[in-house]
Write a protein that holds these residues in place. Structure first.
Motif, PDB file in Angstrom:
ATOM      1  N   LEU A 143      47.836  23.331  -1.397  1.00 48.88           N
ATOM      2  CA  LEU A 143      48.584  24.515  -1.815  1.00 48.88           C
ATOM      3  C   LEU A 143      49.167  24.296  -3.205  1.00 48.88           C
ATOM      4  CD1 LEU A 143      50.375  25.437   1.509  1.00 48.88           C
ATOM      5  CD2 LEU A 143      48.413  26.536   0.467  1.00 48.88           C
ATOM      6  N   LEU A 144      49.068  25.339  -4.022  1.00 46.97           N
ATOM      7  CA  LEU A 144      49.568  25.265  -5.392  1.00 46.97           C
ATOM      8  C   LEU A 144      50.933  25.926  -5.483  1.00 46.97           C
ATOM      9  CD1 LEU A 144      46.425  25.027  -5.660  1.00 46.97           C
ATOM     10  CD2 LEU A 144      46.689  26.068  -7.894  1.00 46.97           C
ATOM     11  N   THR A 145      51.736  25.424  -6.387  1.00 46.38           N
ATOM     12  CA  THR A 145      52.988  26.107  -6.698  1.00 46.38           C
ATOM     13  C   THR A 145      52.667  27.268  -7.631  1.00 46.38           C
ATOM     14  OG1 THR A 145      53.362  24.772  -8.651  1.00 46.38           O
ATOM     15  CG2 THR A 145      54.262  23.941  -6.578  1.00 46.38           C
ATOM     16  N   LEU A 146      53.641  28.150  -7.812  1.00 49.51           N
ATOM     17  CA  LEU A 146      53.458  29.266  -8.751  1.00 49.51           C
ATOM     18  C   LEU A 146      53.120  28.739 -10.145  1.00 49.51           C
ATOM     19  CD1 LEU A 146      53.607  32.286  -9.416  1.00 49.51           C
ATOM     20  CD2 LEU A 146      56.060  32.010  -9.792  1.00 49.51           C
ATOM     21  N   PRO A 159      53.677  34.378 -14.789  1.00 49.88           N
ATOM     22  CA  PRO A 159      54.350  34.450 -13.481  1.00 49.88           C
ATOM     23  C   PRO A 159      54.651  35.902 -13.084  1.00 49.88           C
ATOM     24  CG  PRO A 159      55.374  32.779 -14.859  1.00 49.88           C
ATOM     25  CD  PRO A 159      54.382  33.497 -15.715  1.00 49.88           C
ATOM     26  N   GLU A 160      54.943  36.764 -14.074  1.00 48.70           N
ATOM     27  CA  GLU A 160      55.245  38.173 -13.761  1.00 48.70           C
ATOM     28  C   GLU A 160      54.024  38.851 -13.149  1.00 48.70           C
ATOM     29  OE1 GLU A 160      55.963  36.934 -17.065  1.00 48.70           O
ATOM     30  OE2 GLU A 160      57.755  36.283 -15.987  1.00 48.70           O
ATOM     31  N   TRP A 161      52.881  38.556 -13.727  1.00 44.75           N
ATOM     32  CA  TRP A 161      51.629  39.142 -13.216  1.00 44.75           C
ATOM     33  C   TRP A 161      51.498  38.813 -11.729  1.00 44.75           C
ATOM     34  CZ3 TRP A 161      47.159  38.054 -10.722  1.00 44.75           C
ATOM     35  CH2 TRP A 161      46.053  38.893 -10.917  1.00 44.75           C
ATOM     36  N   VAL A 162      51.740  37.548 -11.389  1.00 42.04           N
ATOM     37  CA  VAL A 162      51.608  37.117 -10.001  1.00 42.04           C
ATOM     38  C   VAL A 162      52.663  37.791  -9.130  1.00 42.04           C
ATOM     39  CG1 VAL A 162      51.682  35.136  -8.439  1.00 42.04           C
ATOM     40  CG2 VAL A 162      50.629  34.906 -10.696  1.00 42.04           C
ATOM     41  N   ARG A 163      53.916  37.787  -9.609  1.00 41.02           N
ATOM     42  CA  ARG A 163      55.008  38.349  -8.806  1.00 41.02           C
ATOM     43  C   ARG A 163      54.763  39.807  -8.462  1.00 41.02           C
ATOM     44  NH1 ARG A 163      58.608  35.639 -12.199  1.00 41.02           N
ATOM     45  NH2 ARG A 163      59.129  33.655 -11.227  1.00 41.02           N
ATOM     46  N   GLU A 164      54.353  40.583  -9.472  1.00 42.67           N
ATOM     47  CA  GLU A 164      54.096  42.007  -9.235  1.00 42.67           C
ATOM     48  C   GLU A 164      53.075  42.211  -8.130  1.00 42.67           C
ATOM     49  OE1 GLU A 164      54.636  43.322 -13.872  1.00 42.67           O
ATOM     50  OE2 GLU A 164      52.796  43.934 -12.830  1.00 42.67           O
TER      51      GLU A 164
END
Lengths: 302, 83
Positions: free
Chosen positions: B6-9, B20-25
């Protein structure tokens, strides 16, 4: 370094409007999409198309490319004149993606030297056997390096990497301190593991799939067969009455890990050819004496 | 197929060249599954790369890119069974 004609790659005229370039790119992106394309070299073509689009869809890069490329033919040896880009201001100075060409990196790879070390990332291709026995692999990475004037070239760095036993598709190996060196601590290097396609082996998670060809009598009567697997050979018992396509699971003989994966053997019954009188006679004897109806046995009534 | 790598953000962002915003959205919209505590499987890595390419190459809406990714993942599973 070869000159690349990005207009030719996208199949558009040199005076094409931005809209035409976008259309041409989308058409090609659909044609060479790696998930669905039937073209044999789809991945390589997609890279070229992406690179051409990265330049031609960006007005700043396109203008610089046009100015520079005047009079060059594709494939011709190309050296950018010193300070050719002095008159252009690039609003974003990204590091070039590692899979773009040297040509692209030379033209557009300018960026400021990094103040801090950063984590770097690369993919490595391994043999499936490496996951079973471990290995030390020498891998060559292309690393963007900024020179004194801030222009970036791709340098090749060679690293010896110890591949741990039990490594799996998609796994990340972290090499502390091997990332980009900056003014501070160097970052880490993350290597993403992929396996080269293998003629006999296929890996799914921790399980190893292997096709096992068997003779009809081995399948019908049962047998103990020696099966070559990465890191050695294994004796496997074939149960009597096994049919082609049956999958035998040998627990714990997949990729070694905690817990280890399984070995999955798919039986493929191969028929001996009836190309001698003896062979023909054996088949005819079976046909006479066995009263075997394959369609009825399969139960599909077809 | 379970996979415990498992990868961290931070790692996902690095490996896939996204913010990170792209992922969060996309996680908040339910377009990108996460493991507990914002961890990402190697399957998620593949999914992110596909969604990024689709959104970029075709100006696809994130929902459409996610739908395509769903279909491609199903295709992967079927192809693996056929092999």
């Amino acid at each position: 370094m070869e000159f690349k004609d990005y207009y030719q790659t996208l199949g558009v005229a040199r005076d094409a409007a931005a809209d035409d370039i976008r259309k041409a790119f989308r058409k090609l992106a659909r044609k060479y999409h790696p998930d669905v394309s039937k073209e044999p070299d789809a991945e390589a073509r997609m890279k070229e198309v992406n690179e051409a689009n990265a330049v031609l869809s960006d007005p700043e890069k396109r203008a610089a490319y046009d100015q520079l490329g005047r009079g060059y033919q594709p494939g011709q040896d190309f050296r950018p004149p010193p300070d050719w880009d002095a008159g252009f201001e690039f609003s974003h100075r990204d590091a070039p993606p590692a899979d773009f060409s040297d040509f692209f990196a030379e033209l557009f790879g300018r960026m400021g030297a990094r103040a801090q070390g950063q984590d770097h990332y690369a993919k490595v291709l391994l043999d499936i056997e490496d996951a079973f026995v471990g290995a030390t692999r020498q891998i060559a990475l292309r690393v963007p390096k900024a020179d004194a004037r801030g222009r970036v070239t791709l340098e090749t760095r060679t690293l010896n990497v110890r591949i741990p036993v039990g490594v799996r598709e998609g796994q990340l190996i972290r090499l502390a301190g091997q990332g980009a060196a900056g003014a501070g601590q160097p970052g880490d290097l993350l290597l993403e593991v992929h396996f080269k396609p293998h003629a006999r082996y296929r890996v799914e998670g921790r399980d190893l799939h292997v096709d096992l060809p068997v003779a009809p009598w081995e399948a019908a009567l049962g047998a103990v067969l020696q099966v070559d697997v990465p890191g050695g050979a294994l004796n496997v018992r074939i149960p009597a009455g096994a049919q082609s396509g049956r999958v035998l699971r040998v627990r714990g003989k997949g990729i070694p890990a905690a817990p280890p994966g399984d070995l999955l053997l798919t039986l493929r019954v191969l028929l001996p050819p009836a190309d001698t009188p003896e062979a023909r006679e054996l088949y005819e004897t079976m046909a006479r004496k066995l009263a075997f109806d394959a369609r009825a046995a399969a139960g599909d009534g077809a | 197929m379970s996979d415990d790598v498992l990868l961290t953000l931070e790692e996902l962002v690095l490996v896939c060249s996204v913010t990170p915003e792209w992922v969060r959205e996309r996680v908040e919209e339910g377009l990108l599954p996460t493991a507990p505590e914002w961890r990402f499987s190697t399957i998620a890595v593949r999914r992110v790369r596909r969604m990024v390419a689709l959104e970029r190459d075709f100006d696809a809406a994130p929902e459409l890119a996610a739908l395509m990714a769903d279909l491609l993942e199903e295709l992967d599973a079927l192809r693996a069974r056929v092999r």
